[in-house]
Write a protein that holds these residues in place. Structure first.
Motif, PDB file in Angstrom:
ATOM      1  N   SER A   1       0.738  -1.179   0.070  1.00  0.00           N
ATOM      2  CA  SER A   1      -0.161  -0.079   0.049  1.00  0.00           C
ATOM      3  C   SER A   1       0.950   1.305  -0.036  1.00  0.00           C
ATOM      4  O   SER A   1       0.455   2.310  -0.599  1.00  0.00           O
ATOM      5  CB  SER A   1      -1.017  -0.090   1.259  1.00  0.00           C
ATOM      6  OG  SER A   1      -0.178   0.048   2.508  1.00  0.00           O
ATOM      7  N   GLY A   2       2.224   1.203   0.795  1.00  0.00           N
ATOM      8  CA  GLY A   2       3.042   2.286   0.607  1.00  0.00           C
ATOM      9  C   GLY A   2       3.353   2.739  -0.580  1.00  0.00           C
ATOM     10  O   GLY A   2       3.544   3.884  -0.994  1.00  0.00           O
ATOM     11  N   LEU A   3       3.665   1.604  -1.402  1.00  0.00           N
ATOM     12  CA  LEU A   3       4.147   1.841  -2.943  1.00  0.00           C
ATOM     13  C   LEU A   3       3.286   2.282  -3.696  1.00  0.00           C
ATOM     14  O   LEU A   3       3.286   3.315  -4.602  1.00  0.00           O
ATOM     15  CB  LEU A   3       4.896   0.555  -3.360  1.00  0.00           C
ATOM     16  CG  LEU A   3       5.408   0.605  -4.878  1.00  0.00           C
ATOM     17  CD1 LEU A   3       6.522   1.828  -4.888  1.00  0.00           C
ATOM     18  CD2 LEU A   3       5.994  -0.653  -5.095  1.00  0.00           C
ATOM     19  N   VAL A   4       1.970   1.643  -3.429  1.00  0.00           N
ATOM     20  CA  VAL A   4       0.811   2.395  -4.327  1.00  0.00           C
ATOM     21  C   VAL A   4       0.782   3.854  -4.140  1.00  0.00           C
ATOM     22  O   VAL A   4       0.534   4.670  -5.042  1.00  0.00           O
ATOM     23  CB  VAL A   4      -0.540   1.715  -3.917  1.00  0.00           C
ATOM     24  CG1 VAL A   4      -1.941   2.290  -4.380  1.00  0.00           C
ATOM     25  CG2 VAL A   4      -0.365   0.458  -4.375  1.00  0.00           C
ATOM     26  N   GLU A   5       0.703   4.311  -2.805  1.00  0.00           N
ATOM     27  CA  GLU A   5       0.580   5.653  -2.511  1.00  0.00           C
ATOM     28  C   GLU A   5       1.720   6.660  -3.029  1.00  0.00           C
ATOM     29  O   GLU A   5       1.590   7.566  -3.397  1.00  0.00           O
ATOM     30  CB  GLU A   5       0.579   5.916  -0.860  1.00  0.00           C
ATOM     31  CG  GLU A   5      -0.737   5.381  -0.328  1.00  0.00           C
ATOM     32  CD  GLU A   5      -0.777   5.481   1.455  1.00  0.00           C
ATOM     33  OE1 GLU A   5       0.140   6.016   1.799  1.00  0.00           O
ATOM     34  OE2 GLU A   5      -1.607   4.669   1.942  1.00  0.00           O
TER      35      GLU A   5
ATOM     36  N   ASP B   1       1.010   7.061  -6.849  1.00  0.00           N
ATOM     37  CA  ASP B   1      -0.179   7.899  -6.899  1.00  0.00           C
ATOM     38  C   ASP B   1       0.200   9.260  -6.590  1.00  0.00           C
ATOM     39  O   ASP B   1      -0.250  10.185  -7.190  1.00  0.00           O
ATOM     40  CB  ASP B   1      -1.411   7.190  -6.106  1.00  0.00           C
ATOM     41  CG  ASP B   1      -1.848   5.959  -6.701  1.00  0.00           C
ATOM     42  OD1 ASP B   1      -1.502   5.620  -7.637  1.00  0.00           O
ATOM     43  OD2 ASP B   1      -2.727   5.476  -5.945  1.00  0.00           O
ATOM     44  N   SER B   2       1.131   9.416  -5.806  1.00  0.00           N
ATOM     45  CA  SER B   2       1.399  10.867  -5.224  1.00  0.00           C
ATOM     46  C   SER B   2       2.298  11.531  -6.333  1.00  0.00           C
ATOM     47  O   SER B   2       2.406  12.744  -6.590  1.00  0.00           O
ATOM     48  CB  SER B   2       2.333  10.862  -4.063  1.00  0.00           C
ATOM     49  OG  SER B   2       3.468  10.336  -4.239  1.00  0.00           O
ATOM     50  N   GLY B   3       2.936  10.809  -7.285  1.00  0.00           N
ATOM     51  CA  GLY B   3       3.579  11.124  -8.388  1.00  0.00           C
ATOM     52  C   GLY B   3       5.070  11.488  -8.055  1.00  0.00           C
ATOM     53  O   GLY B   3       5.899  12.080  -8.953  1.00  0.00           O
ATOM     54  N   LYS B   4       5.108  10.961  -6.889  1.00  0.00           N
ATOM     55  CA  LYS B   4       6.714  11.133  -6.399  1.00  0.00           C
ATOM     56  C   LYS B   4       7.761  10.240  -7.448  1.00  0.00           C
ATOM     57  O   LYS B   4       8.975  10.561  -7.379  1.00  0.00           O
ATOM     58  CB  LYS B   4       7.079  10.979  -5.045  1.00  0.00           C
ATOM     59  CG  LYS B   4       6.286  11.952  -4.121  1.00  0.00           C
ATOM     60  CD  LYS B   4       6.576  11.770  -2.630  1.00  0.00           C
ATOM     61  CE  LYS B   4       5.852  12.555  -1.518  1.00  0.00           C
ATOM     62  NZ  LYS B   4       6.017  12.534  -0.172  1.00  0.00           N
ATOM     63  N   VAL B   5       7.002   9.219  -7.799  1.00  0.00           N
ATOM     64  CA  VAL B   5       7.885   8.357  -8.706  1.00  0.00           C
ATOM     65  C   VAL B   5       7.042   7.694  -9.626  1.00  0.00           C
ATOM     66  O   VAL B   5       5.801   7.466  -9.274  1.00  0.00           O
ATOM     67  CB  VAL B   5       8.616   7.218  -7.631  1.00  0.00           C
ATOM     68  CG1 VAL B   5       7.833   6.172  -7.140  1.00  0.00           C
ATOM     69  CG2 VAL B   5       9.855   6.345  -8.720  1.00  0.00           C
TER      70      VAL B   5
ATOM     71  N   LEU C   1       3.360  -3.768  -9.928  1.00  0.00           N
ATOM     72  CA  LEU C   1       3.966  -3.274 -10.815  1.00  0.00           C
ATOM     73  C   LEU C   1       3.642  -3.591 -12.150  1.00  0.00           C
ATOM     74  O   LEU C   1       3.658  -2.722 -13.116  1.00  0.00           O
ATOM     75  CB  LEU C   1       5.826  -3.328 -10.784  1.00  0.00           C
ATOM     76  CG  LEU C   1       6.246  -2.860  -9.438  1.00  0.00           C
ATOM     77  CD1 LEU C   1       7.865  -3.210  -9.229  1.00  0.00           C
ATOM     78  CD2 LEU C   1       6.156  -1.081  -9.555  1.00  0.00           C
ATOM     79  N   ALA C   2       3.301  -4.870 -12.199  1.00  0.00           N
ATOM     80  CA  ALA C   2       2.923  -5.400 -13.462  1.00  0.00           C
ATOM     81  C   ALA C   2       1.578  -4.604 -13.982  1.00  0.00           C
ATOM     82  O   ALA C   2       1.365  -4.297 -15.139  1.00  0.00           O
ATOM     83  CB  ALA C   2       2.830  -6.954 -13.467  1.00  0.00           C
ATOM     84  N   ALA C   3       0.622  -4.642 -12.847  1.00  0.00           N
ATOM     85  CA  ALA C   3      -0.470  -3.900 -13.153  1.00  0.00           C
ATOM     86  C   ALA C   3      -0.275  -2.397 -13.804  1.00  0.00           C
ATOM     87  O   ALA C   3      -1.141  -1.847 -14.334  1.00  0.00           O
ATOM     88  CB  ALA C   3      -1.511  -3.875 -12.189  1.00  0.00           C
TER      89      ALA C   3
END
Length: 371
Positions: free
Chosen positions: A18-22, A25-29, A63-65
């Protein structure tokens, strides 16, 4: 001009992305900028630590999605290095490493910024694990990763991380069915042989060792042969070596920089302070919170000494039949490092065969150079 980005993300369990999703989604990466993920998962760090493949599966699926490909394709382009075991106060987390191309100039003055390169060996046959075939393949992959990172001088490499395979009964049986022998029938011992061969390969690539010093006979038997910048971790979830090289390069820009030292034993606080000092972070005691926040990552190896002593005093890490010795070592080094830094989300990996001197190991720190 490339910039290396590193993000530290806490996890609630091995499959928690979930942290990677956020973060994405934040655009930081962007998902396509991610080249590697280091992970500390809360398993036992041994042969049957399935927290590692669980984390890999969750990361590959996410990451695949995002990239519109298959999870298998993610495995061919992103190095996913999961290290099991968060004993003591170590906190489970991911370190997401990304490469971004930009036209911006360097944001700080100095001899280069953090650079990253990744590479992969071909899959190993079971009979190659823990032997010179793995040493040579690893050395070749490290050189490839350096080229990707734009690092031409091995002295500019401060940390080389490898995720390597291990032997299980099925793999041993496969080799023997083809008339081949394996380095050991002890599946736990095979982790050490694989880590050791991979570490010697790093040392060979970085010029710390020469090939005439190496043979099958020295792997995990001559501890005086080691790399001061190698970190290797074995797992059941793969049959190849995945290599991540971290260093400083003048062709990269950004505020991040890496430094390393070699801990002579598990309580070598001065080595950690030395690496911090190289990055302009120094304190007589624990770092102040403002300085601790500038530490983006601490990566270290932990290993109990073979003679059962730390500075002349007996330890029981190798004699405990209930808790594996590498688990003791991770807790010990993790505690020392956390006391220096003032935080517990640190990448401390156990099993340091040929990674630093007997009982010690490399420690590298990535810091934001902006005061």
């Amino acid at each position: 001009m490339p910039e290396c980005l590193v993000f530290r993300i806490p996890t609630r369990h091995p499959a928690d992305v979930s942290g990677l999703v956020e973060l994405i989604d934040s655009g930081k990466v962007k998902a396509d900028e991610i080249v590697a993920v280091f992970g500390k998962t809360e398993g036992n760090g041994c042969v049957n630590d399935f927290s590692r493949p669980l984390a890999v599966m969750a990361l590959e699926t996410l990451l695949a999605a995002r990239l519109g490909c298959t999870p298998h394709e993610i495995g061919t382009r992103v190095a996913l290095v999961m290290s099991g075991g968060t004993e003591g106060g170590l906190s489970p987390h991911f370190l997401v490493v990304a490469r971004r191309e930009t036209d911006e100039g360097s944001v700080h003055k100095g001899p280069g910024s953090l650079a990253v390169g990744t590479a992969f060996t071909a899959p190993f046959r079971p009979e190659e694990i823990g032997r010179m075939a793995q040493v040579r393949a690893t050395a070749s992959a490290v050189r490839q990763a350096m080229e990707v990172a734009g690092i031409t001088d091995p002295a500019d490499v401060h940390f080389a991380q490898v995720k390597c395979p291990l032997l299980i009964s099925e793999r041993i049986a496969d080799a023997e069915a083809r008339g081949q022998t394996v380095v050991t029938h002890d599946t736990y011992a095979s982790m050490g042989f694989s880590r050791g061969a991979s570490a010697l390969g790093i040392g060979l690539a970085l010029g710390e060792l020469t090939e005439d010093q190496l043979s099958d006979a020295v792997i995990c038997r001559q501890s005086e042969l080691f790399s001061g910048r190698a970190s290797t971790s074995a797992g059941i979830e793969l049959m190849r070596n995945e290599v991540i090289v971290l260093g400083n390069a003048p062709s990269w820009h950004g505020p991040l920089r890496i430094a390393h030292r070699v801990m002579r034993d598990g309580i070598d606080l001065d080595a950690i302070r030395g690496a911090l000092g190289d990055l302009g972070l120094s304190a007589a005691g624990q770092l102040a919170p403002s300085q601790a926040e500038r530490v983006v990552a601490l990566l270290a190896k932990a290993e109990p000494s073979g003679n059962g002593l730390i500075r002349g005093r007996r330890h029981i890490m190798n004699d405990d039949s209930d808790i594996n010795a590498t688990r003791h070592a991770r807790a010990l080094v993790g505690g020392v490092a956390a006391a220096a830094i003032g935080r517990t989300d640190l990448f401390v990996s156990g099993g340091a065969e040929h990674q630093g001197p007997d009982g010690g190991g490399p420690v590298a720190i990535i810091a934001d150079m902006r005061a």
